[in-house]
Design a protein around this motif. Sequence first.
Motif, PDB file in Angstrom:
ATOM      1  N   UNK A   1      14.377 -13.066  15.919  1.00  0.00           N
ATOM      2  CA  UNK A   1      14.894 -13.905  14.841  1.00  0.00           C
ATOM      3  C   UNK A   1      15.867 -12.918  13.874  1.00  0.00           C
ATOM      4  N   UNK A   2      15.185 -11.823  13.540  1.00  0.00           N
ATOM      5  CA  UNK A   2      15.788 -10.929  12.701  1.00  0.00           C
ATOM      6  C   UNK A   2      17.041 -10.282  13.261  1.00  0.00           C
ATOM      7  N   UNK A   3      16.245 -10.057  14.539  1.00  0.00           N
ATOM      8  CA  UNK A   3      17.417  -9.077  15.283  1.00  0.00           C
ATOM      9  C   UNK A   3      18.743  -9.516  15.553  1.00  0.00           C
TER      10      UNK A   3
ATOM     11  N   UNK B   1      13.500  -9.927  24.813  1.00  0.00           N
ATOM     12  CA  UNK B   1      13.786  -8.557  25.969  1.00  0.00           C
ATOM     13  C   UNK B   1      15.554  -9.191  25.840  1.00  0.00           C
ATOM     14  N   UNK B   2      16.086 -10.882  25.411  1.00  0.00           N
ATOM     15  CA  UNK B   2      17.912 -11.252  25.282  1.00  0.00           C
ATOM     16  C   UNK B   2      18.230 -10.469  23.902  1.00  0.00           C
ATOM     17  N   UNK B   3      17.039 -10.637  22.707  1.00  0.00           N
ATOM     18  CA  UNK B   3      17.956 -10.376  21.053  1.00  0.00           C
ATOM     19  C   UNK B   3      18.103  -8.970  20.744  1.00  0.00           C
TER      20      UNK B   3
ATOM     21  N   UNK C   1      26.771 -13.614  19.329  1.00  0.00           N
ATOM     22  CA  UNK C   1      25.975 -13.812  20.453  1.00  0.00           C
ATOM     23  C   UNK C   1      26.327 -15.782  20.687  1.00  0.00           C
ATOM     24  N   UNK C   2      26.249 -15.555  21.890  1.00  0.00           N
ATOM     25  CA  UNK C   2      25.795 -16.760  22.276  1.00  0.00           C
ATOM     26  C   UNK C   2      24.502 -17.660  22.471  1.00  0.00           C
ATOM     27  N   UNK C   3      24.082 -18.487  21.828  1.00  0.00           N
ATOM     28  CA  UNK C   3      22.208 -18.919  21.499  1.00  0.00           C
ATOM     29  C   UNK C   3      22.416 -19.158  22.761  1.00  0.00           C
ATOM     30  N   UNK C   4      23.238 -20.225  22.798  1.00  0.00           N
ATOM     31  CA  UNK C   4      23.221 -21.696  24.147  1.00  0.00           C
ATOM     32  C   UNK C   4      22.505 -20.500  25.309  1.00  0.00           C
TER      33      UNK C   4
ATOM     34  N   UNK D   1      20.773  -6.784  20.230  1.00  0.00           N
ATOM     35  CA  UNK D   1      20.895  -5.503  18.723  1.00  0.00           C
ATOM     36  C   UNK D   1      21.589  -4.574  18.838  1.00  0.00           C
ATOM     37  N   UNK D   2      20.731  -3.995  20.404  1.00  0.00           N
ATOM     38  CA  UNK D   2      21.418  -2.944  20.583  1.00  0.00           C
ATOM     39  C   UNK D   2      22.707  -2.803  20.657  1.00  0.00           C
ATOM     40  N   UNK D   3      23.687  -3.688  21.081  1.00  0.00           N
ATOM     41  CA  UNK D   3      24.222  -4.069  21.546  1.00  0.00           C
ATOM     42  C   UNK D   3      25.136  -3.887  19.610  1.00  0.00           C
ATOM     43  N   UNK D   4      24.686  -4.860  18.940  1.00  0.00           N
ATOM     44  CA  UNK D   4      25.716  -5.166  18.084  1.00  0.00           C
ATOM     45  C   UNK D   4      25.194  -4.463  16.670  1.00  0.00           C
ATOM     46  N   UNK D   5      23.908  -4.072  16.675  1.00  0.00           N
ATOM     47  CA  UNK D   5      24.165  -3.014  15.910  1.00  0.00           C
ATOM     48  C   UNK D   5      24.433  -1.419  16.142  1.00  0.00           C
ATOM     49  N   UNK D   6      24.864  -1.522  16.792  1.00  0.00           N
ATOM     50  CA  UNK D   6      25.380   0.316  17.084  1.00  0.00           C
ATOM     51  C   UNK D   6      24.731   1.221  17.641  1.00  0.00           C
ATOM     52  N   UNK D   7      23.811   1.197  17.885  1.00  0.00           N
ATOM     53  CA  UNK D   7      22.086   1.429  18.665  1.00  0.00           C
ATOM     54  C   UNK D   7      22.837   2.143  20.238  1.00  0.00           C
ATOM     55  N   UNK D   8      23.910   1.777  20.621  1.00  0.00           N
ATOM     56  CA  UNK D   8      23.866   2.613  21.786  1.00  0.00           C
ATOM     57  C   UNK D   8      24.920   3.270  21.472  1.00  0.00           C
TER      58      UNK D   8
END
Length: 469
Positions: free
Chosen positions: A200-202, A63-65, A88-91, A69-76
């Motif tokens: 991890x791909x996302x 869900x989180x990834x 990304x804040x992986x922590x 991905x939606x925001x980072x890869x411009x899908x929105x």
Amino acid sequence: MASKKAIPTIKHDLVIIGAGPGGYVAAIRAAQLGLDVACIERARDLGGTCLRVGCIPSKALLEASERYAEVAHGALKRFGVRASDVSLDLDAMMRHKKSVVTANTKGVSFLFKKNGVTRYQGHGRLDGPGTVVVDGEDAARLEAKHVILATGSYAATIPGVVLDGDRIGTSDQAIAYDQVPDHLVVIGAGVIGLELGSVWARLGAKVTVLEYLPTILPGMDAETARMAQKIFKKQGMSFHLGARVTSARVEGDGCVVEVEGLEPFACDRVLVAVGRRPYTESLGLESVDLEVDERGRIPVNEHLETSAPGVYAIGDAIVGPMLAHKAEEEGVACVERIVTGYGHVNYDAVPGVVYTDPEIASVGKTEEELQEAGTAYSKGTFPFSANGRARALARTEGQVKILADAKTDRILGAHILGPRAGDLIAEVAVAIEMGASAEDLARSVHAHPTLAEVVKEAALAVDGRSLHR
Ligand code: FAD
Ligand code: NAD
């Protein structure tokens, strides 16, 4: 000299070994039915593989990834949402996962207390008929007329691949990497490989999936699996099918994976996802003359009884799909049969869901299974691209496929690739459970505009009369 604490002998009606979805649900149902029930779990937290390191943490990360991905890869952008400086804040993502897991495992402790289930922490093992020994924290000798083995499973590996618990690991590690790998090699294009490979791909890793068989998700409906693979490829995952991995080892700061007939793959992490094995080690099976089968499973009859009187087994430790809800249903059926003499699981109506994007969900028979059995069937399909809600969501990939008996129209199977497929499949699972026909589904009113209308249209298509195509 310190005196050794005496080990108490305690009587219960039912003792369950393992507090995963099979064991903990069986314990709750047994308590509801008035049994004095004990559940032994080795781990500190209740909930088993599913809650601690399986379904729940992986879905939290999926869900989180997906959001990232939606925001980072411009899908929105198509919705008019422009975001800049996305990072990304992986922590924080891992903290989200942890809090979801904790809420769930604590929830099971609460349910045990509420229902009066006695919990023992330690390793449980049979010690002859009617006796279970707990080694560890809550050491005890328990006596019970009925014992349910619900010990679950652990990740398997393959010859030549030595797990180092870090760079070369299983899903246990892949739900907790502290950095996004540059290159993750996934061995096995099954459910875990595709779900955690997607995570991890996302998040930015290059993901290479190596699969021994000629298809991803072997055993799933072949047309659906082929369509899914094309989508995952577009998302950036690369696949080598028919690839026989001969070794994987750590070399310097990275790993090398060798595959018959291909150049070796250099990567920084390896996820071994080649299936799971039932957990039956040190379970004292020999003390009641029980032997496991060739795949390490505990043999049971249709009532979940082993050949040892009063000993039952459920979930991942026995034959059948390794799914949490299958384990839960078996837990309920097993206990109800002990108490009432009747309990049943309809294995034809157990859905399976792969929580990738889009999701893949199925229930009942595949086309290949029907062809092999010589069953004449009718097929109806309908694409999400022709559905108003899917267009509004900008989620138009995939289709619903419904398979029905050619003579009686009874629904035999359904295979969905598309948005929220895992939720949509529930309707068809209920239909199969009720012995419904495709006509029944097609004549049921579905709200508009919903994704569920695609299920209705596919049911109409079984009779060649979908309305919106
Ligand atoms: P488990 O959940 O494995 O529980 C068995 C428990 O028994 C464990 O807690 C173990 O510590 C304990 N135990 C074992 N031996 C002993 C002993 N001798 N004494 C005391 N305790 C013992 N399934 C789904 O349906 N949906 C999903 O989305 C999904 N996602 C998954 C994701 C991942 C990464 C993984 C690994 C699995 C996933 N699964 C999913 C599969 C699901 O987790 C299992 O099918 C399910 O947990 C099986 O339940 P169980 O009760 O049989 O065993
Ligand atoms: P799996 O059986 O789904 O897939 C294993 C894959 O590895 C198969 O495609 C198999 O052909 C391949 N494989 C086996 N040996 C190989 C080799 N030597 N080289 C390359 N590929 C090889 O197993 P999994 O993905 O490890 O998942 C384990 C279990 O957990 C499954 O039974 C699944 O039902 C359950 N699970 C369910 C969900 C879910 O319901 N969403 C999610 C995760 C896990």
